[in-house]
Design a protein around this motif. Structure first.
Motif, PDB file in Angstrom:
ATOM      1  N   HIS A  35      11.681 -41.554  37.881  1.00 38.25           N
ATOM      2  CA  HIS A  35      11.910 -41.910  36.477  1.00 38.25           C
ATOM      3  C   HIS A  35      11.272 -40.840  35.607  1.00 38.25           C
ATOM      4  O   HIS A  35      10.241 -40.261  35.980  1.00 38.25           O
ATOM      5  N   ALA A  36      11.890 -40.577  34.467  1.00 39.88           N
ATOM      6  CA  ALA A  36      11.317 -39.646  33.499  1.00 39.88           C
ATOM      7  C   ALA A  36      11.394 -40.272  32.110  1.00 39.88           C
ATOM      8  O   ALA A  36      12.349 -40.993  31.798  1.00 39.88           O
ATOM      9  N   SER A  37      10.367 -39.998  31.310  1.00 41.53           N
ATOM     10  CA  SER A  37      10.321 -40.508  29.937  1.00 41.53           C
ATOM     11  C   SER A  37       9.849 -39.420  28.994  1.00 41.53           C
ATOM     12  O   SER A  37       8.923 -38.676  29.304  1.00 41.53           O
ATOM     13  N   ALA A  38      10.504 -39.358  27.839  1.00 42.54           N
ATOM     14  CA  ALA A  38      10.044 -38.517  26.740  1.00 42.54           C
ATOM     15  C   ALA A  38       9.329 -39.425  25.746  1.00 42.54           C
ATOM     16  O   ALA A  38       9.592 -40.625  25.690  1.00 42.54           O
ATOM     17  N   ILE A  39       8.444 -38.867  24.970  1.00 40.75           N
ATOM     18  CA  ILE A  39       7.754 -39.649  23.947  1.00 40.75           C
ATOM     19  C   ILE A  39       8.587 -39.707  22.672  1.00 40.75           C
ATOM     20  O   ILE A  39       8.692 -40.742  22.033  1.00 40.75           O
ATOM     21  N   THR A  40       9.207 -38.585  22.313  1.00 42.88           N
ATOM     22  CA  THR A  40      10.129 -38.521  21.190  1.00 42.88           C
ATOM     23  C   THR A  40      11.456 -38.014  21.719  1.00 42.88           C
ATOM     24  O   THR A  40      11.503 -36.973  22.394  1.00 42.88           O
ATOM     25  N   ALA A  41      12.532 -38.724  21.428  1.00 49.48           N
ATOM     26  CA  ALA A  41      13.851 -38.362  21.956  1.00 49.48           C
ATOM     27  C   ALA A  41      14.326 -37.020  21.415  1.00 49.48           C
ATOM     28  O   ALA A  41      14.061 -36.673  20.263  1.00 49.48           O
ATOM     29  N   GLY A  42      15.038 -36.303  22.269  1.00 50.19           N
ATOM     30  CA  GLY A  42      15.749 -35.105  21.847  1.00 50.19           C
ATOM     31  C   GLY A  42      17.182 -35.475  21.501  1.00 50.19           C
ATOM     32  O   GLY A  42      17.638 -36.578  21.818  1.00 50.19           O
ATOM     33  N   THR A  43      17.881 -34.559  20.847  1.00 56.16           N
ATOM     34  CA  THR A  43      19.277 -34.830  20.499  1.00 56.16           C
ATOM     35  C   THR A  43      20.174 -33.672  20.921  1.00 56.16           C
ATOM     36  O   THR A  43      19.731 -32.532  21.005  1.00 56.16           O
ATOM     37  N   THR A  44      21.412 -34.001  21.171  1.00 56.42           N
ATOM     38  CA  THR A  44      22.477 -33.079  21.568  1.00 56.42           C
ATOM     39  C   THR A  44      22.202 -32.498  22.944  1.00 56.42           C
ATOM     40  O   THR A  44      21.418 -31.575  23.100  1.00 56.42           O
ATOM     41  N   GLY A  45      22.860 -33.093  23.932  1.00 57.04           N
ATOM     42  CA  GLY A  45      22.710 -32.649  25.311  1.00 57.04           C
ATOM     43  C   GLY A  45      21.750 -33.522  26.089  1.00 57.04           C
ATOM     44  O   GLY A  45      21.298 -34.567  25.601  1.00 57.04           O
ATOM     45  N   THR A  46      21.446 -33.107  27.290  1.00 54.62           N
ATOM     46  CA  THR A  46      20.543 -33.854  28.161  1.00 54.62           C
ATOM     47  C   THR A  46      19.363 -32.995  28.588  1.00 54.62           C
ATOM     48  O   THR A  46      19.452 -31.776  28.591  1.00 54.62           O
ATOM     49  N   MET A  47      18.289 -33.675  28.956  1.00 53.10           N
ATOM     50  CA  MET A  47      17.201 -33.014  29.659  1.00 53.10           C
ATOM     51  C   MET A  47      17.458 -33.272  31.142  1.00 53.10           C
ATOM     52  O   MET A  47      17.672 -34.412  31.541  1.00 53.10           O
ATOM     53  N   ASP A  48      17.481 -32.214  31.942  1.00 51.23           N
ATOM     54  CA  ASP A  48      17.749 -32.311  33.377  1.00 51.23           C
ATOM     55  C   ASP A  48      16.505 -31.900  34.144  1.00 51.23           C
ATOM     56  O   ASP A  48      15.959 -30.808  33.898  1.00 51.23           O
ATOM     57  N   ILE A  49      16.080 -32.759  35.073  1.00 56.66           N
ATOM     58  CA  ILE A  49      14.824 -32.556  35.791  1.00 56.66           C
ATOM     59  C   ILE A  49      15.078 -32.624  37.294  1.00 56.66           C
ATOM     60  O   ILE A  49      15.673 -33.578  37.787  1.00 56.66           O
ATOM     61  N   GLN A  50      14.610 -31.608  38.016  1.00 54.78           N
ATOM     62  CA  GLN A  50      14.700 -31.580  39.475  1.00 54.78           C
ATOM     63  C   GLN A  50      13.287 -31.731  40.045  1.00 54.78           C
ATOM     64  O   GLN A  50      12.318 -31.217  39.466  1.00 54.78           O
ATOM     65  N   ILE A  51      13.183 -32.424  41.156  1.00 55.05           N
ATOM     66  CA  ILE A  51      11.924 -32.554  41.884  1.00 55.05           C
ATOM     67  C   ILE A  51      12.077 -31.737  43.169  1.00 55.05           C
ATOM     68  O   ILE A  51      13.044 -31.926  43.907  1.00 55.05           O
ATOM     69  N   ALA A  52      11.152 -30.827  43.405  1.00 54.63           N
ATOM     70  CA  ALA A  52      11.214 -29.968  44.588  1.00 54.63           C
ATOM     71  C   ALA A  52       9.977 -30.169  45.442  1.00 54.63           C
ATOM     72  O   ALA A  52       8.878 -30.365  44.929  1.00 54.63           O
ATOM     73  N   ARG A  53      10.173 -30.125  46.748  1.00 58.04           N
ATOM     74  CA  ARG A  53       9.070 -30.233  47.706  1.00 58.04           C
ATOM     75  C   ARG A  53       8.807 -28.840  48.278  1.00 58.04           C
ATOM     76  O   ARG A  53       9.735 -28.140  48.643  1.00 58.04           O
ATOM     77  N   LEU A  54       7.527 -28.480  48.325  1.00 53.09           N
ATOM     78  CA  LEU A  54       7.135 -27.178  48.861  1.00 53.09           C
ATOM     79  C   LEU A  54       6.135 -27.364  49.985  1.00 53.09           C
ATOM     80  O   LEU A  54       5.388 -28.339  50.009  1.00 53.09           O
ATOM     81  N   SER A  55       6.071 -26.387  50.864  1.00 53.40           N
ATOM     82  CA  SER A  55       5.114 -26.424  51.967  1.00 53.40           C
ATOM     83  C   SER A  55       3.693 -26.252  51.443  1.00 53.40           C
ATOM     84  O   SER A  55       3.482 -25.942  50.274  1.00 53.40           O
ATOM     85  N   ALA A  56       2.730 -26.410  52.333  1.00 51.57           N
ATOM     86  CA  ALA A  56       1.317 -26.261  51.965  1.00 51.57           C
ATOM     87  C   ALA A  56       1.019 -24.865  51.428  1.00 51.57           C
ATOM     88  O   ALA A  56       0.079 -24.671  50.666  1.00 51.57           O
ATOM     89  N   THR A  57       1.820 -23.879  51.804  1.00 47.79           N
ATOM     90  CA  THR A  57       1.615 -22.512  51.336  1.00 47.79           C
ATOM     91  C   THR A  57       2.520 -22.159  50.164  1.00 47.79           C
ATOM     92  O   THR A  57       2.666 -20.998  49.813  1.00 47.79           O
ATOM     93  N   LEU A  58       3.119 -23.192  49.562  1.00 50.96           N
ATOM     94  CA  LEU A  58       4.019 -23.025  48.414  1.00 50.96           C
ATOM     95  C   LEU A  58       5.218 -22.151  48.755  1.00 50.96           C
ATOM     96  O   LEU A  58       5.671 -21.335  47.954  1.00 50.96           O
ATOM     97  N   GLY A  59       5.754 -22.350  49.958  1.00 47.96           N
ATOM     98  CA  GLY A  59       6.923 -21.596  50.416  1.00 47.96           C
ATOM     99  C   GLY A  59       8.195 -22.028  49.707  1.00 47.96           C
ATOM    100  O   GLY A  59       8.166 -22.594  48.626  1.00 47.96           O
ATOM    101  N   THR A  60       9.321 -21.772  50.342  1.00 46.92           N
ATOM    102  CA  THR A  60      10.629 -22.065  49.778  1.00 46.92           C
ATOM    103  C   THR A  60      10.770 -23.545  49.441  1.00 46.92           C
ATOM    104  O   THR A  60      10.545 -24.403  50.292  1.00 46.92           O
TER     105      THR A  60
END
Length: 124
Positions: A35-60
């Motif tokens: 889930h994602a929440s903004a405190i003040t809404a934006g207008t025109t278009g969407t906010m798109d959020i990706q969640i990425a998993r990385l290795s312990a060494t911050l690899g690919t």
């Protein structure tokens, strides 16, 4: 829960807007809800959020979502998005010392202020 942008700060695009270390207490768990929440809404278009998993060494990174989290124009939460986020079951598991990264791939023309991302994990 992660405060990606402070409550009065305009959102902005970019990878690695927030990093979360995966502790041993969640090893073997799967990402089951986002889930994602903004405190003040934006207008025109969407906010798109990706969640990425990385290795312990911050690899690919491995994207954990096949459909990104979106916050629609004039909305403050992803729970009302026209398109719901979809978790990638091939990349939903976490282990100790991995990292979770929040990437903001798009923002509204009039930017939202503040961003909180909530992730829920549980054992399979």
């Amino acid at each position: 829960q992660m405060v990606v942008f402070d409550f009065a700060t305009d959102t902005a695009t970019g990878d690695g807007k927030f990093y979360m270390h995966v502790p041993s207490s969640v090893t073997g768990m799967n990402l089951v809800e986002v889930h994602a929440s903004a405190i003040t809404a934006g207008t025109t278009g969407t906010m798109d959020i990706q969640i990425a998993r990385l290795s312990a060494t911050l690899g690919t990174p491995a994207d954990m979502l096949t459909t990104k989290i979106t916050i629609d124009s004039t909305e403050i939460g992803s729970d009302t998005a026209v398109t719901a986020a979809v978790i990638d079951t091939a990349n939903d598991d976490v282990t100790t010392n991995q990292w979770i990264r929040v990437d903001v791939d798009a923002v509204q023309t009039t930017k939202a202020k503040g961003l909180i991302v909530t992730l829920t994990f549980r054992l399979p």
